[in-house]
Write a protein that holds these residues in place. Sequence first.
Motif, mmCIF file in Angstrom:
data_model
loop_
_atom_site.group_PDB
_atom_site.id
_atom_site.type_symbol
_atom_site.label_atom_id
_atom_site.label_comp_id
_atom_site.label_asym_id
_atom_site.label_seq_id
_atom_site.Cartn_x
_atom_site.Cartn_y
_atom_site.Cartn_z
ATOM 1 N N TYR A 34 0.817 -1.205 0.000
ATOM 2 C CA TYR A 34 0.000 0.000 0.000
ATOM 3 C C TYR A 34 0.860 1.268 0.000
ATOM 4 C CZ TYR A 34 -3.886 -3.139 0.654
ATOM 5 O OH TYR A 34 -4.816 -4.143 0.464
ATOM 6 N N GLY A 35 2.091 1.145 0.486
ATOM 7 C CA GLY A 35 3.012 2.271 0.384
ATOM 8 C C GLY A 35 3.332 2.578 -1.067
ATOM 9 N N LEU A 36 3.556 1.523 -1.875
ATOM 10 C CA LEU A 36 3.825 1.701 -3.304
ATOM 11 C C LEU A 36 2.622 2.318 -4.000
ATOM 12 C CD1 LEU A 36 5.598 1.247 -5.822
ATOM 13 C CD2 LEU A 36 4.590 -1.042 -6.005
ATOM 14 N N ILE A 37 1.426 1.863 -3.647
ATOM 15 C CA ILE A 37 0.211 2.414 -4.255
ATOM 16 C C ILE A 37 0.077 3.895 -3.910
ATOM 17 C CG2 ILE A 37 -2.317 2.370 -4.183
ATOM 18 C CD1 ILE A 37 -2.155 -0.664 -3.906
ATOM 19 N N ALA A 38 0.301 4.242 -2.641
ATOM 20 C CA ALA A 38 0.156 5.632 -2.206
ATOM 21 C C ALA A 38 1.150 6.540 -2.924
ATOM 22 C CB ALA A 38 0.345 5.727 -0.687
ATOM 23 N N ILE A 39 2.418 6.124 -2.981
ATOM 24 C CA ILE A 39 3.443 6.927 -3.662
ATOM 25 C C ILE A 39 3.110 7.075 -5.147
ATOM 26 C CG2 ILE A 39 5.872 6.966 -4.374
ATOM 27 C CD1 ILE A 39 6.508 5.614 -1.673
ATOM 28 N N SER A 40 2.660 5.975 -5.765
ATOM 29 C CA SER A 40 2.337 6.004 -7.195
ATOM 30 C C SER A 40 1.190 6.961 -7.484
ATOM 31 C CB SER A 40 1.979 4.593 -7.674
ATOM 32 O OG SER A 40 3.068 3.706 -7.509
ATOM 33 N N ILE A 42 0.224 9.546 -5.689
ATOM 34 C CA ILE A 42 0.656 10.929 -5.442
ATOM 35 C C ILE A 42 1.470 11.460 -6.622
ATOM 36 C CG2 ILE A 42 2.155 12.383 -4.014
ATOM 37 C CD1 ILE A 42 1.312 10.606 -1.625
ATOM 38 N N VAL A 43 2.437 10.662 -7.106
ATOM 39 C CA VAL A 43 3.284 11.115 -8.217
ATOM 40 C C VAL A 43 2.470 11.206 -9.508
ATOM 41 C CG1 VAL A 43 5.346 10.630 -9.593
ATOM 42 C CG2 VAL A 43 5.360 10.199 -7.133
ATOM 43 N N TRP A 44 1.552 10.279 -9.708
ATOM 44 C CA TRP A 44 0.684 10.337 -10.890
ATOM 45 C C TRP A 44 -0.166 11.606 -10.863
ATOM 46 C CZ3 TRP A 44 -4.124 6.872 -12.161
ATOM 47 C CH2 TRP A 44 -4.416 6.985 -13.532
ATOM 48 N N LEU A 45 -0.672 11.949 -9.685
ATOM 49 C CA LEU A 45 -1.449 13.185 -9.548
ATOM 50 C C LEU A 45 -0.590 14.400 -9.881
ATOM 51 C CD1 LEU A 45 -4.085 14.583 -8.739
ATOM 52 C CD2 LEU A 45 -3.269 14.584 -6.365
ATOM 53 N N LEU A 46 0.659 14.397 -9.439
ATOM 54 C CA LEU A 46 1.568 15.494 -9.776
ATOM 55 C C LEU A 46 1.778 15.578 -11.287
ATOM 56 C CD1 LEU A 46 4.263 15.076 -6.959
ATOM 57 C CD2 LEU A 46 2.569 16.903 -7.165
ATOM 58 N N GLU A 47 1.902 14.424 -11.947
ATOM 59 C CA GLU A 47 2.025 14.405 -13.404
ATOM 60 C C GLU A 47 0.808 15.054 -14.069
ATOM 61 O OE1 GLU A 47 2.473 10.426 -14.843
ATOM 62 O OE2 GLU A 47 4.639 10.440 -14.612
ATOM 63 N N ILE A 48 -0.369 14.757 -13.547
ATOM 64 C CA ILE A 48 -1.610 15.270 -14.133
ATOM 65 C C ILE A 48 -1.728 16.780 -13.922
ATOM 66 C CG2 ILE A 48 -4.135 15.177 -13.964
ATOM 67 C CD1 ILE A 48 -3.804 12.191 -13.176
ATOM 68 N N VAL A 49 -1.355 17.246 -12.730
ATOM 69 C CA VAL A 49 -1.494 18.666 -12.392
ATOM 70 C C VAL A 49 -0.382 19.508 -12.993
ATOM 71 C CG1 VAL A 49 -1.595 20.331 -10.486
ATOM 72 C CG2 VAL A 49 -2.725 18.108 -10.257
ATOM 73 N N GLY A 159 6.967 8.047 -17.629
ATOM 74 C CA GLY A 159 5.928 8.232 -16.631
ATOM 75 C C GLY A 159 6.349 7.490 -15.380
ATOM 76 N N PHE A 160 5.712 7.774 -14.250
ATOM 77 C CA PHE A 160 6.177 7.258 -12.956
ATOM 78 C C PHE A 160 6.362 5.746 -12.935
ATOM 79 C CE2 PHE A 160 1.628 6.749 -12.663
ATOM 80 C CZ PHE A 160 1.455 5.588 -11.913
ATOM 81 N N ALA A 161 5.444 4.991 -13.574
ATOM 82 C CA ALA A 161 5.491 3.532 -13.499
ATOM 83 C C ALA A 161 6.660 2.936 -14.279
ATOM 84 C CB ALA A 161 4.173 2.928 -13.988
ATOM 85 N N GLY A 204 12.667 7.627 -7.277
ATOM 86 C CA GLY A 204 12.669 6.885 -8.540
ATOM 87 C C GLY A 204 11.425 7.157 -9.369
ATOM 88 N N HIS A 205 10.265 7.198 -8.710
ATOM 89 C CA HIS A 205 9.026 7.527 -9.414
ATOM 90 C C HIS A 205 9.101 8.941 -10.003
ATOM 91 C CE1 HIS A 205 7.049 3.899 -8.450
ATOM 92 N NE2 HIS A 205 5.835 4.371 -8.203
ATOM 93 N N LEU A 206 9.580 9.891 -9.198
ATOM 94 C CA LEU A 206 9.682 11.274 -9.663
ATOM 95 C C LEU A 206 10.656 11.388 -10.828
ATOM 96 C CD1 LEU A 206 9.734 13.095 -6.208
ATOM 97 C CD2 LEU A 206 7.933 13.284 -7.941
ATOM 98 N N ASN A 207 11.765 10.649 -10.781
ATOM 99 C CA ASN A 207 12.767 10.692 -11.853
ATOM 100 C C ASN A 207 12.164 10.328 -13.202
ATOM 101 O OD1 ASN A 207 14.727 11.307 -9.991
ATOM 102 N ND2 ASN A 207 15.515 9.225 -9.834
ATOM 103 N N HIS A 208 11.211 9.375 -13.191
ATOM 104 C CA HIS A 208 10.627 8.883 -14.432
ATOM 105 C C HIS A 208 9.313 9.577 -14.780
ATOM 106 C CE1 HIS A 208 13.437 5.670 -13.342
ATOM 107 N NE2 HIS A 208 13.457 5.371 -14.624
ATOM 108 N N ALA A 209 8.838 10.444 -13.908
ATOM 109 C CA ALA A 209 7.531 11.076 -14.095
ATOM 110 C C ALA A 209 7.563 12.144 -15.191
ATOM 111 C CB ALA A 209 7.054 11.691 -12.779
#
Length: 292
Positions: A34-40, A42-49, A159-161, A204-209
């Motif tokens: 669930y930590g991975l889901i939460a981070i993903s 959040i970063v996906w939302l940042l990508e969208i915004v 993208g983050f994933a 790592g997620h942010l680097n690829h976002a």
Amino acid sequence: MEKYLDIIKNSYSGYWNYLKQELLFQNHWDNYFYGLIAISLIVWLLEIVFPWRKNQSIFRKDFWLDTFYMFFNFFLLNLIVLIALSNTVAQFFDDLLSTIGISIGSFQLFDVDDLPKWLGLLIFFLVSDFVQWNTHRLLHRVEFLWNFHKVHHSVKQMGFAAHLRYHWMEPVVYKSLLYIPMAVIGGFDAQDVAIVYFFSIAIGHLNHANLGWSYGPLKYLFNNPKMHIWHHSKELPVRYGVNFGLTLSVWDYIFKTNYIPHDGRDIELGFEGDENFPQNFIQQELYPLHKD
């Protein structure tokens, strides 16, 4: 041989029970699922915004493939092979050393329990990140390893994933080269290590976002989207690549492998010949085995 078979069996059952606890919220602070889901999210939302490439779809090319990779590599891969392999190899290595009168404990330089917690975690983070930076360079310089690493570099839209799109062989290499350095600095409490892992996952997620961030002066310390996109560039000035940092960028600046010639927002990603690279999970996993 029976001892190793028992290790494999216990590894499977132990990790399966652990995974069930994760899914049922029985692990709290160090719940990686669930930590991975939460981070993903959040970063996906940042990508969208705050999209850097505004014409890139929210569900970009290979979004679902990368999402599958993310959960497969972070959880199912451990269940299928990594935990059993890691525990068995560790025991085999310990047994091999014992035949010449050496124990793995003899490599330990100090006990992190004797240090302030913040210092122990900092040492753990710096040592592991530096070893992984060097391992990442090997993945690019050794042809055999590069054929596995191509899976990660087959990403055509960042993208983050995409962070966790990699061949199952990569963590085998990373964990193997981390074994001795981690033995040197001793063990850590699982909840303490979770702090480092969650931080590394977030970076790592942010680097690829799809974000045009560099963090100002902190860019010389932490890897960032504007730096890491050049690592994925299809055209590079040097044969073996640039910007190998995982969490920290400082190693690239120290060892002169940093490269950010200009804003890389719209550069082509991939590698030479990637138009012939497989497009689905199974074929990508099998690619290194039947490469000409």
